[in-house]
Design a protein around this motif. Structure first.
Motif, PDB file in Angstrom:
ATOM      1  N   HIS A  68      48.242  68.616 -26.074  1.00 35.41           N
ATOM      2  CA  HIS A  68      48.298  67.858 -27.338  1.00 35.41           C
ATOM      3  C   HIS A  68      48.344  68.847 -28.499  1.00 35.41           C
ATOM      4  CE1 HIS A  68      47.801  64.206 -29.634  1.00 35.41           C
ATOM      5  NE2 HIS A  68      47.318  63.530 -28.609  1.00 35.41           N
TER       6      HIS A  68
ATOM      7  N   HIS B 286      42.740  57.401 -29.594  1.00 40.77           N
ATOM      8  CA  HIS B 286      41.890  58.277 -28.782  1.00 40.77           C
ATOM      9  C   HIS B 286      40.436  57.795 -28.762  1.00 40.77           C
ATOM     10  CE1 HIS B 286      44.272  62.309 -28.660  1.00 40.77           C
ATOM     11  NE2 HIS B 286      45.113  61.294 -28.658  1.00 40.77           N
TER      12      HIS B 286
ATOM     13  N   HIS C  95      48.101  57.571 -32.736  1.00 37.99           N
ATOM     14  CA  HIS C  95      49.503  57.982 -32.834  1.00 37.99           C
ATOM     15  C   HIS C  95      50.429  57.192 -31.935  1.00 37.99           C
ATOM     16  CE1 HIS C  95      49.563  60.346 -29.004  1.00 37.99           C
ATOM     17  NE2 HIS C  95      48.292  60.579 -29.280  1.00 37.99           N
TER      18      HIS C  95
HETATM   19 CU1  C2O Z   1      48.201  60.823 -24.344  1.00 40.38          CU
HETATM   20 CU2  C2O Z   1      47.013  61.574 -28.089  1.00 40.38          CU
HETATM   21  O1  C2O Z   1      47.680  61.273 -26.200  1.00 40.38           O
END
Ligand code: C2O
Ligand code: CU
Ligand code: CU
Length: 485
Positions: free
Chosen positions: A166, A416, A466
């Protein structure tokens, strides 16, 4: 060739890893280096090899409560198509990388050794790890260095996840070269533990005429829903999965592609969905003919194969254009029934697990996706800046987010650090189940549509929000969510 070579390299055997500075510099050179090279359709990818089982990342801890391992990211070479030695970047010398098998409650310590020539990170996609262990773009691991990621797997998080880099603006480049692998979290009481358990990680690999990895350009990622390339299952093109006729199996499907929606269907069969991104549903969603899996998402299905001996069926992506036309389908894998006597079907339990009710929301916000023209991918009118805070919340606050897509293409939005429930949608495009009875960490927000999620963060710190079409993420369709204590 020994089994390990087969596992690591797929088809045609191993060539020792080479230093990759030259090729990397070439790929990274000039204006961010994301321009695609000429792509040849004439490379003869082998098909019909056996489905590759995953190597499992070895746990070096003697204590069952702890998982300790080292994960190395490095370039290596493999013969994927006749006449070419392709430079891949892999974890543990394999593409996809080894499976990380964890157990609820375990303490995890993974040493990440970055032997690439650019900054990288390991992100534990979907797992509720602390913000400073999440492998986000703020915490790069420099080439030639290592860092340790430490976290605990909470109870209730059994399911199918994955890990991938990432790093700031190079996630597409790194994933395109093969850096990704599955994570399976096992629970103490798995109602499906008796079934055959098969992990199917779908990825794409695009080679240029010289047989080298071509990375999708931002332009391509912006203008089309799929940048093309070969669609692979566990690293192989259209592999063959051998199973007994009548067998009831649990398939864990991961969409690890950069930008391809998978409209999954198995010829002549219906299946039950039993789990989404965050684990088991409350009860099976039975008798489905297809399922739309957005980039980044996972789904677990239970399929009972027909009882005909020696029959073949194809697992397909029927094609989905993501708001940009019909899309084109592709065969993913062949299921080959053996000649044995058919197995008796296994009935699914009516109840899988209770689903936590997050309770009434205390806050509602709109998150607007805009842009969509070449190079412009925005959240709330802004392009990603890791030094800015875009969204704020507090620990434990239950919120409704209206994800409003003003663009002409779908965007799979990922949050996330948590799992959320999808509680509403404006459009007929399938994002099921949308009644709040499943956990997701990615949801497809259709072109021109709105999807409402119910979400909550449980740890203070900064989180990424995102689009999981990786060229969109790298181009700036990412925001920082600050969670305050
Ligand atoms: Cu699989 Cu921010 O990602
Ligand atoms: Cu993630
Ligand atoms: Cu997007």
């Amino acid at each position: 060739m020994n089994r390990r070579d087969v596992l690591r390299l797929g088809t045609l055997g191993a060539i020792p890893a080479l230093a990759s500075g030259g090729a990397l510099a070439q790929m990274m050179g000039g204006g961010g280096g994301m321009m695609g090279r000429t792509i040849s359709a004439s490379l003869a990818w082998p098909t019909g090899q056996p489905l590759r089982p995953f190597d499992v990342l070895a746990n070096r801890s003697a204590d069952a409560d702890t998982f300790a391992a080292t994960l190395v990211a490095a370039p290596f070479r493999a013969s994927l198509v006749p006449g070419a030695s392709t430079e891949l970047w892999g974890y543990g010398g394999a593409v996809p990388g080894p499976m990380i098998e964890l157990v609820e409650g375990q303490r995890v310590a993974i040493e990440f050794d970055n032997r690439l020539s650019i900054d990288s990170t390991v992100h534990w996609h979907g797992l509720p790890v602390p913000p400073d262990q999440d492998g986000g773009p703020m915490d790069p691991v420099a080439p030639g260095t290592a860092r340790r990621y430490e976290f605990t797997i909470p109870a209730g998080s059994a399911g199918t996840y994955w890990y991938h880099p990432h790093a700031h603006q190079t996630t597409t480049l790194q994933v395109a070269h093969g850096l990704a692998g599955p994570i399976i979290v096992h629970g103490a009481n798995d109602p499906l533990a008796a079934l055959d358990d098969v992990t199917l990680m779908v990825s794409t690999l695009t080679l240029d005429a010289a047989g080298q990895v071509a990375t999708p350009s931002l332009a391509m990622g912006g203008m089309a829903m799929s940048t093309g390339g070969e669609v692979l299952v566990n690293g192989r093109k259209q592999p063959v999965h051998v199973a007994a006729p009548g067998a009831t199996q649990r398939w864990r499907l991961l969409n690890a592609t950069a930008d391809r929606y998978l409209r999954l269907s198995l010829d002549g069969h219906r299946f039950a969905v039993v789990a989404t991104d965050g684990g088991l549903l409350p009860r099976p969603l039975a008798n489905l003919a297809e399922w739309l899996l957005a980039p980044g998402q996972r789904v677990e299905i239970v399929v009972t194969l027909a009882t005909t001996r020696a029959a073949r069926y194809v697992l397909r992506d029927l094609g989905y254009g993501g708001g940009m036309g019909a899309g084109s389908g592709v065969a993913l894998m062949t299921v080959q029934a053996t000649n044995e006597a058919p197995k008796a079907p296994v009935a699914l339990p009516a109840l899988l697990r209770p689903l936590e009710d997050l309770g009434p929301p205390a806050f509602r916000r709109e998150v607007v996706l805009s842009g969509g023209m070449m190079g412009s991918f925005l959240i709330d009118g802004r392009s990603f800046d890791m030094d800015r805070v875009d969204l704020e919340t507090t620990v434990g606050r239950v919120e409704l987010w209206d994800l409003v897509n003003t663009t002409m293409m779908d965007h799979p939005i990922h949050v996330h650090g948590t799992q959320f429930q999808v509680v509403g949608r404006s459009s007929a495009v399938p994002v099921a189940p949308f009644d709040g009875t499943a956990w997701f960490d990615v949801v497809n927000v259709p072109a021109g549509g709105t999807v409402t999620i119910k979400t909550r963060q449980m740890a203070p710190g900064k989180r990424m929000v995102h689009c999981h079409i990786l060229p969109h993420e790298d181009a700036g369709m990412m925001a920082v969510l600050e969670v305050r204590a």
